[in-house]
Design an enzyme around this catalytic site. Structure first.
Site, PDB file in Angstrom:
ATOM      1  N   HIS A   1       0.816  -1.222   0.000  1.00  0.00           N
ATOM      2  CA  HIS A   1       0.000   0.000   0.000  1.00  0.00           C
ATOM      3  C   HIS A   1       0.846   1.268   0.000  1.00  0.00           C
ATOM      4  O   HIS A   1       0.339   2.337  -0.290  1.00  0.00           O
ATOM      5  CB  HIS A   1      -0.923   0.003   1.217  1.00  0.00           C
ATOM      6  CG  HIS A   1      -2.013  -1.023   1.116  1.00  0.00           C
ATOM      7  ND1 HIS A   1      -3.321  -0.705   0.819  1.00  0.00           N
ATOM      8  CD2 HIS A   1      -1.988  -2.373   1.232  1.00  0.00           C
ATOM      9  CE1 HIS A   1      -4.050  -1.803   0.764  1.00  0.00           C
ATOM     10  NE2 HIS A   1      -3.259  -2.838   1.020  1.00  0.00           N
TER      11      HIS A   1
ATOM     12  N   ASP B   1       3.588   9.405  -0.473  1.00  0.00           N
ATOM     13  CA  ASP B   1       2.416   8.633  -0.043  1.00  0.00           C
ATOM     14  C   ASP B   1       2.141   7.569  -1.098  1.00  0.00           C
ATOM     15  O   ASP B   1       2.222   7.856  -2.294  1.00  0.00           O
ATOM     16  CB  ASP B   1       1.193   9.572   0.055  1.00  0.00           C
ATOM     17  CG  ASP B   1       0.291   9.251   1.232  1.00  0.00           C
ATOM     18  OD1 ASP B   1       0.192   8.064   1.600  1.00  0.00           O
ATOM     19  OD2 ASP B   1      -0.329  10.189   1.776  1.00  0.00           O
TER      20      ASP B   1
HETATM   21  C1  GDG Z   1      -1.957   3.723   3.608  1.00  0.00           C
HETATM   22  C2  GDG Z   1      -0.948   4.430   2.691  1.00  0.00           C
HETATM   23  C3  GDG Z   1      -2.675   4.448   0.875  1.00  0.00           C
HETATM   24  C4  GDG Z   1      -8.083   9.984   8.508  1.00  0.00           C
HETATM   25  N1  GDG Z   1      -8.364  10.672   9.643  1.00  0.00           N
HETATM   26  C5  GDG Z   1      -9.531  10.194  10.093  1.00  0.00           C
HETATM   27  C6  GDG Z   1      -9.956   9.177   9.224  1.00  0.00           C
HETATM   28  N2  GDG Z   1      -9.050   9.070   8.254  1.00  0.00           N
HETATM   29  C7  GDG Z   1      -9.166   8.143   7.120  1.00  0.00           C
HETATM   30  C8  GDG Z   1      -9.215   8.863   5.797  1.00  0.00           C
HETATM   31  C9  GDG Z   1      -8.749   7.779   4.848  1.00  0.00           C
HETATM   32  C10 GDG Z   1      -7.774   6.985   5.712  1.00  0.00           C
HETATM   33  O1  GDG Z   1      -8.045   7.293   7.071  1.00  0.00           O
HETATM   34  C11 GDG Z   1      -6.329   7.382   5.446  1.00  0.00           C
HETATM   35  O2  GDG Z   1      -5.939   6.818   4.228  1.00  0.00           O
HETATM   36  P1  GDG Z   1      -4.707   7.401   3.417  1.00  0.00           P
HETATM   37  O3  GDG Z   1      -4.698   6.721   2.110  1.00  0.00           O
HETATM   38  O4  GDG Z   1      -4.864   8.880   3.273  1.00  0.00           O
HETATM   39  O5  GDG Z   1      -3.394   7.123   4.277  1.00  0.00           O
HETATM   40  P2  GDG Z   1      -2.770   5.920   5.195  1.00  0.00           P
HETATM   41  O6  GDG Z   1      -3.527   5.709   6.446  1.00  0.00           O
HETATM   42  O7  GDG Z   1      -1.341   6.309   5.389  1.00  0.00           O
HETATM   43  O8  GDG Z   1      -2.878   4.587   4.285  1.00  0.00           O
HETATM   44  C12 GDG Z   1      -1.672   5.296   1.670  1.00  0.00           C
HETATM   45  C13 GDG Z   1      -3.556   3.627   1.807  1.00  0.00           C
HETATM   46  O9  GDG Z   1      -2.773   2.875   2.744  1.00  0.00           O
HETATM   47  C14 GDG Z   1      -4.462   2.674   1.013  1.00  0.00           C
HETATM   48  O10 GDG Z   1      -3.741   1.860   0.153  1.00  0.00           O
HETATM   49  O11 GDG Z   1      -3.494   5.320   0.129  1.00  0.00           O
HETATM   50  O12 GDG Z   1      -0.761   5.896   0.782  1.00  0.00           O
HETATM   51  O13 GDG Z   1      -0.037   5.224   3.443  1.00  0.00           O
HETATM   52  O14 GDG Z   1      -9.798   6.932   4.470  1.00  0.00           O
HETATM   53  O15 GDG Z   1     -10.503   9.360   5.559  1.00  0.00           O
HETATM   54  N3  GDG Z   1     -11.101   8.492   9.374  1.00  0.00           N
HETATM   55  C15 GDG Z   1     -11.877   8.829  10.453  1.00  0.00           C
HETATM   56  N4  GDG Z   1     -11.518   9.801  11.351  1.00  0.00           N
HETATM   57  C16 GDG Z   1     -10.366  10.520  11.204  1.00  0.00           C
HETATM   58  O16 GDG Z   1     -10.078  11.395  12.018  1.00  0.00           O
HETATM   59  N5  GDG Z   1     -13.042   8.190  10.641  1.00  0.00           N
END
Ligand code: GDG
Length: 457
Positions: free
Chosen positions: A155, A362
């Site tokens: 990921h 990312d």
């Molecule tokens: C890894 C990779 C890749 C965030 N704050 C809150 C919250 N979130 C949710 C967001 C989003 C998720 O968490 C974060 O996803 P990301 O993709 O932005 O980043 P990572 O956690 O680092 O994920 C990344 C991913 O895996 C998938 O393959 O895209 O690059 O690092 O859905 O909305 N959700 C809630 N409260 C929050 O305060 N409920």
């Protein structure tokens, strides 16, 4: 249809299913359609790892979870996975810590996962292992006799050889991944870096994205992760009418909202983002009192020292920015380190004029996609996106910035805030059309179709 078995560090709570967000959204349909099993950590530690997982069934899907040995959890998770691999995979050698005892714990935990999973498998299962916490699971499963089709998806980004080679014993991790039939990554850049590392560190032959190592062939392809676009759009439209969104709107008055939502992680570029906002208020003083920046940065991995240090730095910077720019009736920066419910976030995205997503690096960044999906077609906000997020390969109509330059982010902010409605709509429509096709379910289907097409070993 072959049964699907997913192995990942975390497993969604059976009753919550896809509502848990994250990986669960993408694999929910595939797990149901293929009478699947989801295997991973129970969230508990015990004196010794569970020899057998605890298995429950819910909605036609099995959930098998094991305890991790108490002595191994910290060196495995805070140590090797998040103190060594996470910074390395995000090109941050300066933050990487290495210690052989942590690597040994990582090996033991991966071996314990494979030991508990292998007896549950039958040769015609499709096994799909996820992410950097479980990089040694493919080889461990093979050494326990699993000969069926095996896929691995990373990921997070994969760095070029000069970075990857700094990892002591990194070749063992690459060799383990090459025990899989299919390795999936998020972008072309990750794919070419991974192939270059295989050629450079293992000296193996790479032809047309296929690696042959120890007589075994592994296909390496890109599968950019998506979101449940329509579902998130519906949630956002509903939540924008709810209480939290109404309170936020009332508190803003006529001011435009800039929003950022990230786990509190150094890969997300939060310090430069705060500096960029500070810079905007200095170089474009006409925006003073006209904007509010809301940053939600839920605390994450507090057991790792670098994350605690980042938190202190952001607390300090937020205090400095508000101290310097605030008026008695205007707080320029609202900064929360608590989690906000998913639907509330969706509603906040819809109210925002600008979505600020500026990671230093990312794998994908799902927040960028969620921000786009949440917008009102009649009055969409503008996405500012780092060139180093995987999402930048698809969301090319965002304002793309270099996250190392706060000034450039500040200029993009000024441009986004002033962008005419016609341009906002044109950019948003193109991105939204793409996201309607490239969903999380389409991502899982593409990976599994490709895995199924691999010749059975
Ligand atoms: C890894 C990779 C890749 C965030 N704050 C809150 C919250 N979130 C949710 C967001 C989003 C998720 O968490 C974060 O996803 P990301 O993709 O932005 O980043 P990572 O956690 O680092 O994920 C990344 C991913 O895996 C998938 O393959 O895209 O690059 O690092 O859905 O909305 N959700 C809630 N409260 C929050 O305060 N409920």
């Amino acid at each position: 249809m072959a049964r699907l078995v997913i192995a990942s560090y975390r497993v969604a709570e059976p009753k919550r299913g896809a509502a848990a967000g994250g990986l669960a959204v993408g694999i929910a349909d595939a797990l149901k359609a293929r009478r699947g099993l989801w295997f991973g950590w129970s969230g508990r530690t015990a004196p010794a790892p569970s020899p057998e997982p605890d298995i429950v069934e819910h909605g036609g899907v099995g959930y098998a979870r094991i305890d991790i040995a108490s002595a191994d959890h910290a060196p495995f998770y805070a140590g090797f996975a998040n103190g060594t691999l996470w910074p390395l995979l995000h090109y941050r050698l300066g933050l990487m810590e290495f210690d052989r005892a942590a690597l040994a714990a990582y090996r033991r935990v991966n071996a314990a996962f494979a030991a508990a999973l292998a007896p549950l498998l039958s040769p015609d299962d499709l096994v799909w292992v996820h992410d950097y916490q479980l990089m040694l699971v493919p080889r461990e499963l093979r050494s326990r006799g699993f000969a069926g089709r095996l896929g691995f998806f990373l990921h997070v980004p994969f760095p070029p050889p000069d970075v990857w080679c700094a990892l002591p014993q990194g070749s063992a991790l690459l060799e383990s991944l090459l025990a899989a039939d299919l390795v999936g990554v998020q972008t072309e850049r990750d794919r070419s870096n991974f192939l270059a590392c295989c050629a450079h560190c293992l000296g193996v032959a790479v032809t047309d994205g296929t690696v042959v190592h120890a007589g075994k062939q592994t296909v390496v392809e890109t599968f950019p992760v998506g979101i449940d676009t329509q579902g998130f759009a519906r949630t956002a439209a509903r939540a924008a009418l709810g209480r939290a969104a109404r309170q936020l709107r009332e508190s803003l008055g006529d001011r435009l909202l800039i929003i950022g939502v990230d786990r509190l992680d150094y890969s997300k570029g939060l310090i430069n983002r705060f500096l960029a906002y500070d810079s905007l208020l200095h170089i474009e003083p006409s925006w003073r009192r006209q904007v509010t920046y809301l940053q939600i940065a839920a605390r994450s991995r507090i057991e790792v020292a670098q994350y605690r240090a980042l938190r202190r730095e952001l607390d300090r910077l937020a205090g400095r920015i508000n101290g310097e720019h605030a008026e008695f009736d205007w707080t320029p920066l609202r900064y929360l380190t608590r989690e906000v419910p998913r639907a509330t976030l969706a509603g906040f995205f819809r109210l925002a004029r600008v979505g600020l997503v500026t990671p230093m690096r990312d794998g994908m960044n799902l927040v960028a996609k969620e921000f786009v999906a949440a917008q009102d077609a009649a009055d969409p906000g503008v996405l500012i996106l780092s060139a180093f997020a995987g999402a930048a390969a698809e969301l090319t109509e965002a304002l793309i910035v270099n996250p190392h330059d706060p000034q450039e982010i500040a200029e993009a902010l000024a441009r986004a805030l002033a962008m005419p409605i016609g341009e906002r709509r044109a950019r948003w429509e193109t991105m939204m059309a793409r996201l309607r096709e490239a969903t999380a379910a389409a991502w899982a289907k593409a990976f599994l179709d490709r895995l199924e097409a691999c010749p059975a070993p």
